[in-house]
Design a protein around this motif. Structure first.
Motif, mmCIF file in Angstrom:
data_model
loop_
_atom_site.group_PDB
_atom_site.id
_atom_site.type_symbol
_atom_site.label_atom_id
_atom_site.label_comp_id
_atom_site.label_asym_id
_atom_site.label_seq_id
_atom_site.Cartn_x
_atom_site.Cartn_y
_atom_site.Cartn_z
ATOM 1 N N PHE A 1 0.813 -1.214 0.000
ATOM 2 C CA PHE A 1 0.000 0.000 0.000
ATOM 3 C C PHE A 1 0.848 1.266 0.000
ATOM 4 O O PHE A 1 0.348 2.356 0.239
ATOM 5 C CB PHE A 1 -0.935 -0.007 1.224
ATOM 6 N N ARG B 1 -3.843 -5.564 -8.354
ATOM 7 C CA ARG B 1 -5.111 -4.990 -7.911
ATOM 8 C C ARG B 1 -5.895 -5.987 -7.073
ATOM 9 O O ARG B 1 -6.457 -5.645 -6.041
ATOM 10 C CB ARG B 1 -5.932 -4.534 -9.122
ATOM 11 N N LYS C 1 -6.814 -5.707 -2.910
ATOM 12 C CA LYS C 1 -8.177 -5.872 -2.426
ATOM 13 C C LYS C 1 -8.270 -7.035 -1.438
ATOM 14 O O LYS C 1 -8.911 -6.931 -0.387
ATOM 15 C CB LYS C 1 -9.119 -6.103 -3.605
ATOM 16 N N ILE D 1 -6.769 -6.117 1.893
ATOM 17 C CA ILE D 1 -7.651 -5.214 2.648
ATOM 18 C C ILE D 1 -8.750 -6.015 3.332
ATOM 19 O O ILE D 1 -9.064 -5.798 4.505
ATOM 20 C CB ILE D 1 -8.255 -4.146 1.709
ATOM 21 N N PHE E 1 -3.861 5.408 1.336
ATOM 22 C CA PHE E 1 -3.914 4.566 0.146
ATOM 23 C C PHE E 1 -4.880 5.170 -0.875
ATOM 24 O O PHE E 1 -5.927 5.700 -0.522
ATOM 25 C CB PHE E 1 -4.360 3.165 0.600
ATOM 26 N N GLN E 2 -4.537 5.126 -2.154
ATOM 27 C CA GLN E 2 -5.412 5.660 -3.203
ATOM 28 C C GLN E 2 -6.576 4.703 -3.441
ATOM 29 O O GLN E 2 -6.460 3.727 -4.170
ATOM 30 C CB GLN E 2 -4.629 5.852 -4.508
ATOM 31 N N TRP E 3 -7.718 5.016 -2.855
ATOM 32 C CA TRP E 3 -8.857 4.107 -2.913
ATOM 33 C C TRP E 3 -10.046 4.675 -3.675
ATOM 34 O O TRP E 3 -10.892 3.925 -4.170
ATOM 35 C CB TRP E 3 -9.315 3.769 -1.491
ATOM 36 N N ARG F 1 -10.928 3.468 -7.455
ATOM 37 C CA ARG F 1 -10.914 2.038 -7.800
ATOM 38 C C ARG F 1 -12.321 1.533 -8.104
ATOM 39 O O ARG F 1 -13.294 2.275 -8.013
ATOM 40 C CB ARG F 1 -10.255 1.246 -6.668
ATOM 41 N N SER G 1 -13.833 -2.774 -4.648
ATOM 42 C CA SER G 1 -12.653 -2.384 -3.864
ATOM 43 C C SER G 1 -12.984 -1.241 -2.914
ATOM 44 O O SER G 1 -12.527 -1.211 -1.766
ATOM 45 C CB SER G 1 -11.510 -1.963 -4.797
ATOM 46 N N VAL G 2 -13.778 -0.297 -3.390
ATOM 47 C CA VAL G 2 -14.179 0.835 -2.547
ATOM 48 C C VAL G 2 -15.007 0.343 -1.367
ATOM 49 O O VAL G 2 -14.811 0.772 -0.224
ATOM 50 C CB VAL G 2 -14.963 1.870 -3.372
ATOM 51 N N TYR H 1 -12.788 -1.305 1.139
ATOM 52 C CA TYR H 1 -11.957 -0.339 1.859
ATOM 53 C C TYR H 1 -12.779 0.400 2.919
ATOM 54 O O TYR H 1 -12.321 0.588 4.054
ATOM 55 C CB TYR H 1 -11.349 0.662 0.874
#
Length: 676
Positions: free
Chosen positions: A108, A125, A129, A132, A156-158, A161, A165-166, A169
């Motif tokens: 991450f 990717r 995921k 997480i 983390f760049q979430w 996505r 994934s969102v 997260y």
């Protein structure tokens, strides 16, 4: 808040009690919980215990978990194996063996480069995921020893996505906030950082479909809404965070407007923060307002007018061009390097005017729905909020110029709101124990509101005049026996009240005339040359105050005194010119008091330092875009019939006299030369 008695206003809502707690405070909301249905989150993503007595914690939907087990694997390892790996890595780190922990952390890291190989990137990717999801089950182990991993995950760049994934997260953030309260502030801070505007680059991640700015912003609010639902006490942590991260006054218009728009979205699902949010916005707006006014006063009138014109042109151009991207909307700071210091100052002033204008236009839009029915409970509650902002934020701020027009506009939505605002000003102006400067300011607000409010009825003008006059008589009786001359420092309240009456008279003298059959609409000069009858007490109150030992016409602002003298004389109300001539020979410095004794400052040319400012808070509204909200509420200066013609005649006579004096001097000089 108090009402003006005996105003006969239509029945309105029941009286709302004055707030008993400060507005700019830190909320404490532990123990409160809202309905899960209010979160509008997918039921297969997040689930929260329905009972408020149970500890809120994240639970997993078994069907979703099975789906993850079936679909996600990392290099041939199932989700269960990844979970075991994550647990061992965290436990090993606490024992000093951090190799596996560092490997998980590196997944991450923002410094990790994207792989050019599409298959490898796809695997990465899935890997992120899956980890997480695995970490979500072990957030109870992520104590302060694992802060490095937690920081990497929080930053983390979430946002850009894919949806699954969102969801994973946000689920992780909820689990972490529930299990480790120490990280709540960090999580909320990360989300609020997006309130000034989400970068489009956040929605342009390699290997993912593009995500619009609106979708990115919505994801921020979905996460915040879920966290506040899951951890009710987080509201108390969020309140100071939104205050701390509010844009600085020198930041762009776009940043301010976007931040406030996001605050409005926030209070839709966190209504317990509404009071704090509105107070925060008003507090910061007043600061921008004062700074803008200071900058404008440093410029020539022509330059100020040019800046306002430039703002109008820029606004029209923006509207014609349509909505522009955030990167295009903010001025390029590199351009400033080529500008002179004067041009930079003008550019800064124009930016502040545009910023103030845009924020107020937004706030008028925000408040308006609350007053669609001015007799509703919603209107009463919101007006109580506005009154509280006025009392605690606007009134104590010296030289606020435009923020107070929110009160000016919405107070005129109904008679009982006019009554409440005027009554509040009366109470603040006459309340014992109030600092003199606040009394003076409250009197200025009261006079300016009554004078300029187009929907302030005649009976309100008369009642306010009577209330001020009554208190003025009391102050005069209290102080005249020991008064030795005009002294602003000793009798500030008396002079502020007198100036308020002079100002009201100049604007609303028509409303102070006793009922008459004379109609100005039929004959504009109907009042000229008439011995008018005034409502009881008006003439007596002003006469007693003006000719008292306190001599207010020497202390009140000269432009207001001059205008009152002209109008009063023209209407045969009062002739004060002999007193004004006498006052010209009075030196205020000899009456200045210090520790109860009189002293002479020794400066005969410093009268302006011992006189009141001509500050009336509802003087003409200058912001070009938001001006539309108050135009129908506002009384512009209306000349007295026949007075302007009299002034022109006097000016012509004065010019002729001056020319005659010059001729006499020239002839006299010639005669002397001839005699020689």
């Amino acid at each position: 808040m108090v009402s003006l008695v005996p105003l006969g206003t239509p029945a309105g809502p029941t009286k709302v009690s004055k707030p008993t707690k400060p507005l700019l405070r830190r909320s404490t909301l532990s123990g409160t919980i809202r309905k899960f249905e209010d979160t509008d989150l997918a039921s297969d993503l997040l689930s929260v215990p329905s009972s408020p007595n149970k500890r809120a914690r994240v639970t997993f939907n078994p069907e979703v978990e099975e789906k993850y087990v079936d679909e996600f694997s990392v290099k041939g390892r199932s989700l269960d194996l990844i979970r075991s790996e994550v647990k061992r890595a965290i436990e090993g780190h606490t024992k000093g063996n951090s190799e596996a922990y560092d490997n998980v952390k590196s997944l991450f890291s923002s410094k990790r480069q994207d792989d050019d190989d599409e298959d490898a990137e796809e695997q990465r990717r899935v890997e992120m995921k899956t980890y997480i999801i695995a970490l979500t089950g072990y957030t109870s182990l992520l104590n302060s020893n694992c802060s490095g991993l937690v920081k990497s995950l929080i930053h983390f760049q979430w946002l850009g996505r894919d949806e699954s994934s969102v969801k994973a997260y946000i689920h992780f953030l909820g689990s972490l906030a529930s299990a480790q309260g120490a990280y709540v502030g960090m999580i909320l801070g990360m989300l609020v950082d997006n309130f000034t505007g989400v970068r489009l680059s956040s929605g342009r991640l390699i290997g993912y479909p593009d995500v619009s700015r609106e979708q990115l912003t919505s994801r921020v609010h979905v996460a915040l809404k879920y966290l506040l639902r899951l951890v009710p006490s987080a509201s108390g942590t969020l309140s100071p965070i939104i205050s701390k991260k509010f844009p600085f006054s020198d930041e762009t218009k776009k940043a301010h407007v976007t931040y406030i728009q996001n605050l409005m979205r926030l209070i839709e699902y966190a209504p317990e923060l509404k009071s704090d949010v509105f107070a925060l916005i008003t507090d910061r707006l007043v600061k921008i307002d004062v700074q803008m006014q200071v900058n404008l006063e440093d410029l020539d009138d022509d330059v100020s007018a040019a800046i306002v014109s430039a703002v109008i042109s820029a606004t029209h151009s923006a509207e014609e061009a349509g909505e522009i991207s955030q990167s295009e909307s903010d001025p390029d700071s590199s351009d400033d390097e080529d500008l002179s210091s004067d041009m930079k100052q003008l550019k800064e002033v124009q930016a502040n005017v545009e910023k103030m204008d845009a924020i107020l236009d937004l706030l008028f839009n925000v408040y308006t729905p609350y007053f669609e029915d001015p007799n509703s409970i919603e209107a009463a509650n919101m007006f109580e909020t506005l009154i509280s902002h006025f009392t605690n934020i606007i009134l104590p701020t010296y030289r606020s110029r435009h923020t107070q027009f929110l009160l000016f506009h919405f107070a005129q939505k109904a008679d009982h709101l006019v009554d409440l605002f005027a009554g509040t000003c009366v109470q603040l102006a006459f309340e014992p124990g109030q600092p003199a400067v606040l009394k003076q300011s409250a009197a200025a607000y009261l006079a300016s509101f009554v004078a300029r409010g187009a929907h302030v009825e005649s009976h309100v003008v008369q009642t306010v005049f009577e209330l001020i006059g009554s208190n003025l008589n009391h102050l005069q009786q209290e102080n005249e026996a020991t008064c030795r001359g005009p002294d602003l420092k000793r009798y500030t309240t008396f002079y502020a009240m007198t100036q308020a009456l002079l100002y009201i008279f100049c604007f609303r003298w028509r409303d102070l005339i006793a009922p008459t059959e004379i109609l100005e609409e039929d004959d504009p000069l109907a009042f000229v040359g008439q011995n008018l009858e005034w409502t009881p007490g008006v003439k007596e109150t002003l006469h007693n105050a003006i000719y008292s030992k306190l001599n207010p016409l020497k202390i009140c602002s000269p432009p207001i005194v001059s205008e009152f003298a002209k109008i009063a004389n023209h209407l045969r109300f009062m002739y004060v010119y002999p007193l004004l001539e006498t006052n010209k020979r009075i030196r205020l410095s000899q009456f200045v008091s210090k520790n109860g004794a009189l002293r002479d400052t020794g400066n005969g040319n410093s009268d302006s330092w011992h006189q009141l400012d001509a500050y009336f808070p509802f003087d003409p509204y200058q912001l070009p875009v938001s001006k539309k909200w108050v135009e129908d509420d506002y009384v512009m200066w209306k000349g007295v019939p026949g007075l302007d013609q009299d002034d022109d005649d006097e000016d012509e006579t004065a010019d002729e006299d001056e020319e005659g004096e010059v001729d006499v001097d020239e002839e006299t000089a010639t005669d002397e030369e001839d005699d020689e």
